[in-house]
Design an enzyme around this catalytic site. Structure first.
Site, PDB file in Angstrom:
ATOM      1  N   ASP A 130      39.048  32.571  39.784  1.00 53.66           N
ATOM      2  CA  ASP A 130      39.305  33.057  38.425  1.00 53.66           C
ATOM      3  C   ASP A 130      40.017  34.403  38.407  1.00 53.66           C
ATOM      4  O   ASP A 130      39.958  35.176  39.358  1.00 53.66           O
ATOM      5  CB  ASP A 130      37.997  33.163  37.633  1.00 53.66           C
ATOM      6  N   GLU A 131      40.693  34.647  37.320  1.00 53.59           N
ATOM      7  CA  GLU A 131      41.188  35.964  36.913  1.00 53.59           C
ATOM      8  C   GLU A 131      42.019  36.682  37.971  1.00 53.59           C
ATOM      9  O   GLU A 131      41.799  37.853  38.256  1.00 53.59           O
ATOM     10  CB  GLU A 131      39.996  36.857  36.482  1.00 53.59           C
TER      11      GLU A 131
END
Lengths: 609, 609
Positions: free
Chosen positions: A353-354
């Site tokens: 993620d991210e």
């Protein structure tokens, strides 16, 4: 006389029937007869298949029944009649209370007989968790049938909730009763039912992790998604790279291999799978940087939310594994192989993620790679990670990978990830992203932040924030930061149990898409969480999710939402959690438990549809 | 060498100076010399005035110093330098850590000498709480001077925070040190510094109430505003009317007279006054209705938020004392007199908030009274209450009354209430209401909900609420109920410690008005609170208020806000609370404690002004 069935209860709102026994999650099917309760002595014979797990689980369940002598703390009853507005005084109806039936002196439960078709079936994804539980009319034997050990465990947690005390405790009786007859057929709607804890932002101790597992077992949840590490700290003591533990917060705030094995065994004994996550390539600094600082990009950068053009991370401290530095992959392989040696589940969560593109501007490897071919983009960079890291991750027998949707939907994202043997955890944009991913053929695990993030609503954790320094409402005409607005929490507001339970996460999916949805996990990120609050942030709200993914949020017969009927069930279950040592937060004044539906917002009991 | 002073620290952001010792609340004046720390042995002579309270407090303070051997968990340091965006790698500056000075082997603390001008001064409002604390250059004696016992207690909690461990613990030294010299002159800005707990909505046990008092003592707060009862329950066991306790939630969830006296003594021993509130005439049903149902209006009405024209209460269950029924006053007098016998503080809180006019439509007494003279309004009704109840309340020697501002500012409100011997607690409209009340000559206690209500942000407690049943964002262009909005909490969002600390509650007041502001109380209403969460909801946020009302939120020299400098102080204090058994919630990842200002939102350390 206590003639009732779940369906009858749903239908008879407005009548005087009371249901003292209301297990959570509500079974898929539970049918009560009308013979009245029979007595349950402290000692009952039990006929169990040979299985240490079953024997231990039985001892726990029966020990709880006899030890707590649980008197339901909130029972189902129709909303009272109130004095019409305005008239003379008239007493409000009192909620019905449980009365012992005359029959119970004449009959006692003698035996619990447990049949398991195959006690050797392992606890892995999609395992059969169904069970039936019967106490036939006139019988002195409860019969439990399950295909696996794991189904039988669920039967025990149902049993321990339906044997209750009538509040009496005389010389000739212990007060324990069970309604007779009862027939339960039960199995989960979804095979993934979990919570996520985060021991990277703040440490959570072994006893507190076990407390969460206790709550999960009671609510029939089966997945502990353990976000082990993050850029802030690396609490896990690795043999391969003992230097990683230098980035634990303190020597006390660490997990040894035996600690982890202890958790896995504790969870397995309660039907809970432990799925570890070591987030890569984003959210990676602590631990990794101790091995080789060249495999971590931007770890010494200012996170720069105050100058967004230079922003290198969603929160401090920055740090991402260097995707182009070839040394990264050898380290990742060694770390992964050691973790795979300890964590026994077929599934392993690789994070994903991210990813922040600015972070890689601090990597000469990445900037050279990008500039050496001007057609290359950051999406190509993510694809490079997939192409080089996935073969490492998949080089374990039976291994399946779980990852955050960002790898497919983020900016940047990979261009091609196979749909086989992966499960994609969705956290943004609610149903829209679930729709997108399932349409592309991915299996999906639902963790939509707007419904299932348990850490929301506590303001921002970042310090030196001038937005709080506002002395009066700058615009009373609309919600704003300090006045009814988000107050610094990116995913505000706090998700109430009603919000969680009402989530229809397969709305507008085709049946084919819906079949790709494997369940849901409520996530508790731990920027503002450690031992002191982990239990009250998770419970009892996670129990609303537990029922949602076990038997759904609708009455089968009417199709209407049963949120209003969950009220007394979850209020009682919260008290039951606390009595079992799971420090759940109260949801209402206790008055509301003792006066069913007096705290409803609407007198109309079917206002939620 | 650790040359520093508070002023120097404020000024020297950007330099390398580190302050390991950072007591909360920051003293009004603290000046450190540069001789370096001296050792503190486990046994030190103490010269105390004859006073059991002082002797006990000393034992607690010294026991904590020696028992915890506190190593500061977050120390003050300038924000690091980071690698510029984007460049080659350069190590970030490490925060300074505490080193023992060579001198310390040569000198040890021998004596703590405590002088109190008058140990017999009672703990009542406006008591002198000042103290000085000195360790002169070259001296082996700490000298504490105070005018009262209560000032000396504050000196002890300062001392226990400034004697710290350097982390070593060798054969020849216990690791405890104190900087030398140090000169502290300290006294509170405000004489009322408190928290409010609510045992009417949910029960809070004696041990948990004492835990709050422990936190208050450590942060130099001195008021426990105890909202004892509410319409939901009456937990207090009265001799006058033993039937009132039937409206406790259970026999276990009660306070006996000796329980209350125990709390009062426990608090007094720690310099904390207990101010009781039995809310009247609103928020009154439980307890009262057991004595005589005719003195309670609308107790059997539907609260009717769903049909607002018939709305009888801000939350369920409804109930207000009947103002016209003359029997009300005899009961109120008896209850009040018994409570006044137990609660020893000169101040008593009579409630007075949130009167609902619809409720009185259920009272024939009131409706007849209103109709018998068409000029009468509900404001006249409130005035009737003031005229008949105040004489009862004021008929106790030295009695002063505290009440919620609604009695003056609500709809309805009284027309005339004297300003003498009353203190008005303001909770709505922030500074505007403080301005209004002080302009009218009232003394004011600040509890503005927008800053100081600690229960905000947890969604609504009311059940059967269809507003949560929303599957996707209905309007992404603006914050709404389930998406960054209030989520059902009327006073959302959650008040962060920064929000609390930044509150300038005397903004735009004249000096005469400002003199009417007596302090502030952070309130924790307990609809969603009981033992499981009371400590983490209050702490460490209340400590931000504690410093605000003790020494303010500004640097005296620059006039700028010192919120950014409170960061490490409150982060350390939170750990200190937990170490002392006060289960405060974590505010940040522990990374932020260990890396000063790495979690700031702005690199600019003076962005908050």
């Amino acid at each position: 006389m206590l003639a009732h069935s779940l369906v009858a209860v749903v239908a008879c709102v407005g009548s005087a029937a009371a249901v003292s026994v209301d297990p959570l999650p509500a079974p898929r099917s539970i049918v009560w007869g009308s013979a009245g309760p029979i007595a349950v002595p402290d000692l009952v014979a039990v006929d169990l298949p040979t299985s240490q797990i079953l024997a231990d689980a039985w001892d726990r369940a029966w020990g709880t029944i006899v030890g707590l002598r649980w008197v339901p703390q909130a029972t189902q009853a129709p909303i009272s009649s109130y004095e019409p507005f305005p008239t003379a005084t008239a007493a409000a109806a009192s909620p019905s209370t449980h009365k012992r039936n005359e029959n119970e002196q004449q009959q006692q439960l003698q035996l619990v007989k447990v049949n398991v078709a195959d006690v050797d079936v392992d606890l892995q994804a999609e395992v059969d968790e169904s069970y039936t539980l019967d106490l036939a009319p006139g019988s002195d034997t409860i019969e439990i049938n399950a295909n696996t050990t794991w189904g039988a465990l669920h039967a025990f947690t149902t049993l321990q909730q339906i044997v209750i005390s009538d509040g009496s405790n005389s010389n000739d009786a212990n007060g324990l009763i069970i309604e007779q007859p009862v027939h339960i057929e039960d199995a989960p709607l979804y095979s993934w039912r979990g919570i996520m804890i985060d021991t990277g932002r703040n440490f959570i101790s072994l006893p507190k992790i076990k407390e969460q597992i206790d709550g999960m077992a009671l609510s029939k949840m089966n997945i502990l998604h353990w976000h082990l590490t993050d850029s802030q700290s690396w609490p896990f003591d690795m043999h391969t790279y003992p230097e990683m533990i230098r980035d634990a917060y303190s020597p006390r705030e660490t997990f040894s291999r035996s600690d982890v094995s202890d958790i896995i065994e504790y969870a397995r004994a309660r039907g809970v799978r432990v799925v570890p996550e070591v987030d890569t390539p984003g959210h990676s600094a602590a631990g990794w940087q101790q091995i080789d600082s060249s495999i971590v990009a931007c770890a010494n950068s200012w996170w720069s939310n105050d100058n967004y053009a230079y922003h290198t991370a969603v929160e401090p401290p920055p740090g991402q594994l260097d995707i182009i530095n070839n040394d990264t992959y050898g380290v990742v392989e060694n770390v992964y192989n050691e973790l795979s040696d300890i964590f026994t589940d077929n599934y392993y969560h690789i994070g994903g993620d991210e990813l922040n593109t600015n972070c890689y501007k601090f990597s000469a490897y990445v900037t050279d790679w990008l500039s050496s071919d001007p057609t290359r983009t950051y999406n190509d960079l993510v694809q490079y990670w997939v192409d080089h890291a996935f073969p490492i991750f998949q080089n374990i027998p039976n291994r399946k990978l779980l990852f955050w949707e960002d790898l497919l939907l983020g900016d940047p994202h990979a261009l091609s990830v196979p749909t086989e043997n992966v499960l994609v955890q969705s956290w943004q944009n609610g149903i829209a992203n679930i729709h997108n991913l399932t349409a592309r053929g991915y299996d999906v695990l639902v963790s939509s932040a707007d419904f299932l993030y348990l850490d929301c609503g506590f303001g921002g954790f970042v310090t030196n924030d001038p937005r709080y320094n506002v002395q009066s409402n700058p615009d009373p005409s609309q919600d704003n930061f300090n006045y009814l607005g988000d107050g610094g929490s990116w995913c505000a507001p706090y998700k109430t149990w009603q919000r969680i339970y009402d989530y229809d996460f397969t709305t507008n999916l085709t049946s084919e898409q819906a079949a790709h949805v494997k369940g849901a996990v409520a996530a508790l990120w731990s920027e503002q969480v450690d031992d002191t609050v982990v239990s009250d942030r998770i419970w009892p709200r996670a129990a609303a999710l537990a029922e949602l993914v076990w038997s759904g949020n609708r009455d089968e017969r009417t199709g209407g939402k049963r949120t209003t009927l969950l009220t007394q069930r979850i209020l009682n279950f919260r008290e039951y959690l606390v009595a079992n040592g799971v420090m759940a937060t109260p949801l209402v004044p206790k008055y509301c438990l003792q006066h069913p539906h007096a705290c409803d917002l609407y007198y109309n009991q079917t206002v939620i549809t």
